[in-house]
Design an enzyme around this catalytic site. Sequence first.
Site, mmCIF file in Angstrom:
data_model
loop_
_atom_site.group_PDB
_atom_site.id
_atom_site.type_symbol
_atom_site.label_atom_id
_atom_site.label_comp_id
_atom_site.label_asym_id
_atom_site.label_seq_id
_atom_site.Cartn_x
_atom_site.Cartn_y
_atom_site.Cartn_z
ATOM 1 N N LYS A 65 0.812 -1.225 0.000
ATOM 2 C CA LYS A 65 0.000 0.000 0.000
ATOM 3 C C LYS A 65 0.848 1.280 0.000
ATOM 4 O O LYS A 65 0.471 2.266 -0.630
ATOM 5 C CB LYS A 65 -0.971 -0.001 1.186
ATOM 6 C CG LYS A 65 -2.074 -1.044 1.026
ATOM 7 C CD LYS A 65 -3.079 -0.956 2.147
ATOM 8 C CE LYS A 65 -4.101 -2.079 2.025
ATOM 9 N NZ LYS A 65 -5.163 -1.991 3.026
ATOM 10 N N ASP A 101 -10.153 2.434 2.606
ATOM 11 C CA ASP A 101 -10.251 1.620 3.823
ATOM 12 C C ASP A 101 -11.008 2.347 4.937
ATOM 13 O O ASP A 101 -11.839 1.755 5.631
ATOM 14 C CB ASP A 101 -8.848 1.258 4.335
ATOM 15 C CG ASP A 101 -8.199 0.172 3.489
ATOM 16 O OD1 ASP A 101 -8.928 -0.615 2.850
ATOM 17 O OD2 ASP A 101 -6.957 0.118 3.471
#
Length: 278
Positions: A65, A101
């Site tokens: 990420k 997220d």
Amino acid sequence: MKRFAVFGHPVAHSLSPRIHAAFAAQCGIALEYTAIDATPEDFETTVAAFARAGGRGANVTLPHKAAAAALCTRLTARAQAAGAVNTLLRTDDGWDGDNTDGIGLVRDLTGRQRMDLRGRRTLLLGAGGAARGVAPALLDAGIGALVVANRTAANAEALIAAIAGDAPTAACALVALPAQGAFDVIVNATSAARGEGMPALPASLVHAQTVAVDLGYGASAAPFLHWAQQAGIGACIDGLGMLVEQAAESFRLWHGTHPATDPVYRELYTDRRGAARA
Ligand code: ATR
């Protein structure tokens, strides 16, 4: 056929291909969504090859990420705040990066789990990529105070320094938790379950209405949620709903339509319960 993928290492276990196939079927969109395993060394070249092959968008999971954020031409404010990207969108001049997220977590908690986060004194365990992804969204959701506790206190302090919100915030080491009193919500964003296992947490963190949330699901959520149950917490939530919600937000960014998440969540939840009983 529009091409999409999830990049991770490992990635074979990922539910994302199944979730996006279900969303696409629901919305009548023809697409291909595959799981692509790339080591950290190969991540950038693998993403470049995917772009050359017509890749239009991708999800990015562990451990890529932060690397994904580094290869983007533009980042959304929430991806910038997280220093981590879980959604890539192909444009004429490269990749745009976003992080869904945090909104995925908040939508699961406030929508599916019917929690009112406003005013809630919240403890966030961990200060890595996962914690940075959700901390700004928790503050945006109106929590009353945020304490970030981490094995390495300096990383918690860096996280707190990087985020802004109306609620009071504080950082501490995990070993200093006994002095923090009880919390309304405790969110586990450490990767401890993937490594040495959960550290011991004091029972003083818990009051009668405390809610425990783990960002993982399955085996990675088990140690923290087991501690939570032992500590008397009645409401224990794993990250399956967040997974479906963050996927839906990525799907909306790519396709301009937000799919219904409940049928997909119910299918995955039922399968998992069946597998646990088998
Ligand atoms: P992720 O992307 O999953 O967040 P990460 O960026 O490597 O992964 O962050 C892992 C987090 O879990 C960190 O907060 C880490 O603490 P440190 O900053 O001290 O490294 C935390 N963590 C990992 N293993 C842990 C363990 N055994 N006990 C407590 N915290 C742990």
